[in-house]
Design a protein around this motif. Sequence first.
Motif, PDB file in Angstrom:
ATOM      1  N   MET A 153      36.779 159.157  82.612  1.00  0.00           N
ATOM      2  CA  MET A 153      38.104 159.026  83.201  1.00  0.00           C
ATOM      3  C   MET A 153      37.981 158.490  84.620  1.00  0.00           C
ATOM      4  O   MET A 153      36.911 158.546  85.233  1.00  0.00           O
ATOM      5  CB  MET A 153      38.804 160.389  83.230  1.00  0.00           C
ATOM      6  CG  MET A 153      37.978 161.464  83.906  1.00  0.00           C
ATOM      7  SD  MET A 153      38.623 163.129  83.681  1.00  0.00           S
ATOM      8  CE  MET A 153      39.372 163.393  85.279  1.00  0.00           C
ATOM      9  N   SER A 154      39.072 157.932  85.128  1.00  0.00           N
ATOM     10  CA  SER A 154      39.074 157.423  86.495  1.00  0.00           C
ATOM     11  C   SER A 154      39.581 158.513  87.432  1.00  0.00           C
ATOM     12  O   SER A 154      40.571 159.189  87.135  1.00  0.00           O
ATOM     13  CB  SER A 154      39.966 156.182  86.601  1.00  0.00           C
ATOM     14  OG  SER A 154      39.390 155.090  85.925  1.00  0.00           O
ATOM     15  N   TRP A 155      38.916 158.673  88.570  1.00  0.00           N
ATOM     16  CA  TRP A 155      39.295 159.733  89.491  1.00  0.00           C
ATOM     17  C   TRP A 155      38.894 159.405  90.920  1.00  0.00           C
ATOM     18  O   TRP A 155      38.040 158.568  91.183  1.00  0.00           O
ATOM     19  CB  TRP A 155      38.669 161.067  89.082  1.00  0.00           C
ATOM     20  CG  TRP A 155      37.190 161.047  88.809  1.00  0.00           C
ATOM     21  CD1 TRP A 155      36.583 160.950  87.591  1.00  0.00           C
ATOM     22  CD2 TRP A 155      36.112 161.113  89.775  1.00  0.00           C
ATOM     23  NE1 TRP A 155      35.213 160.967  87.730  1.00  0.00           N
ATOM     24  CE2 TRP A 155      34.897 161.074  89.053  1.00  0.00           C
ATOM     25  CE3 TRP A 155      36.070 161.219  91.165  1.00  0.00           C
ATOM     26  CZ2 TRP A 155      33.650 161.114  89.682  1.00  0.00           C
ATOM     27  CZ3 TRP A 155      34.834 161.267  91.809  1.00  0.00           C
ATOM     28  CH2 TRP A 155      33.644 161.215  91.067  1.00  0.00           C
ATOM     29  N   VAL A 156      39.555 160.108  91.850  1.00  0.00           N
ATOM     30  CA  VAL A 156      39.137 160.160  93.248  1.00  0.00           C
ATOM     31  C   VAL A 156      38.953 161.634  93.586  1.00  0.00           C
ATOM     32  O   VAL A 156      39.668 162.491  93.068  1.00  0.00           O
ATOM     33  CB  VAL A 156      40.161 159.503  94.198  1.00  0.00           C
ATOM     34  CG1 VAL A 156      40.348 158.033  93.857  1.00  0.00           C
ATOM     35  CG2 VAL A 156      41.507 160.226  94.154  1.00  0.00           C
ATOM     36  N   ASP A 157      37.994 161.936  94.437  1.00  0.00           N
ATOM     37  CA  ASP A 157      37.738 163.345  94.744  1.00  0.00           C
ATOM     38  C   ASP A 157      37.023 163.460  96.083  1.00  0.00           C
ATOM     39  O   ASP A 157      36.501 162.477  96.620  1.00  0.00           O
ATOM     40  CB  ASP A 157      36.891 163.985  93.631  1.00  0.00           C
ATOM     41  CG  ASP A 157      36.993 165.508  93.603  1.00  0.00           C
ATOM     42  OD1 ASP A 157      37.774 166.067  94.393  1.00  0.00           O
ATOM     43  OD2 ASP A 157      36.309 166.131  92.767  1.00  0.00           O
TER      44      ASP A 157
END
Length: 337
Positions: A153-157
């Motif tokens: 999945m695509s994410w920012v963190d």
Amino acid sequence: MNIGEIARRAGVSRSTVSYVLSGKRTVSEATRQRIQAVIDELDYRPNASARALKEGRTRTLGLVIPPASQRLTDMQLGFVASVVEAAARHDLDVLLSPSGGDHDRSFERIVTGRRVDGVVLMEIRLEDDRVTRLARTGLPFVTIGRTAEAHAMSWVDIDYAGLIARCVHHLADLGHRHVALVNRSAELVAAGYGPSHRALAGFQAAVAERGLVGTDVCCGDDTASGEACVEQLLVTHPEITAVATINEAALPGMQRALTAAGLAVPADFSVTGVAAQHWAEDFRPPLTAADVPMREMGAEAVSLLLEIIAAPGSVPRHRLYSPPISLRSSTGPVRVR
């Protein structure tokens, strides 16, 4: 005013005007300029709903937030604002939807109601049913935070593990031997909230590496909880000389408890952690902390989501933020008591 009137005045067909507005087919430059002149003269603006219907898109993004019954923390509000601002720059609307508890029907309407072109999902748990549900439907989505298995999945963190570890190393370098982690609430930890578990892992790893004595405690997201938490720490672990935290909403209460105990920061007690910049700067003295880049993260989440909407089969992309520790005034050398 409609496309038919523009076509009549420009002496072209309705379809030619439509091609100029949509850009779907090439039109000669002379014809395009003639049509554009009429559009400018009439100050024509395409109807947004009609345009969205024709494109098969709603031009709306969904933003799934924590339950509406809970008061959002300042950081959560910052992410909401950053997503809304970034969407507005792309001429997109944002539909807010709470999830969890009694709000699952709202989330389900977002997923199945074809009301949005894609979803930004906040406050991710290590095992998150919402992520699984979105993945099954094929609705484009991006998360702020990530699950335990997040490669698909695509994410920012935020790199909570790495940042809290760096905070511990900073305290160790200053001579602190007994340190504590003030985490988020026990309910969030029990629910598998990603930042809490990763912060704890980073804390434990750094404590072990530096040979320190570490204590970790959970704390509610409010001033009263922060005050009670530090009061209890000082009673049960009077040897502690410093804390690191990811609970910015508890910071005012933590400060109040230290003041009431007659402990000066940083002469008697050091405080550091991960927080939004204005929380860090409002602490007294200003907090040595990794400043969370909420605006950049919200914009990146929207950008990633638009890429997925435009190219559904694209390879998932990830962005892990690890901002530097801003050395302010809340940490200092350990003082022998």
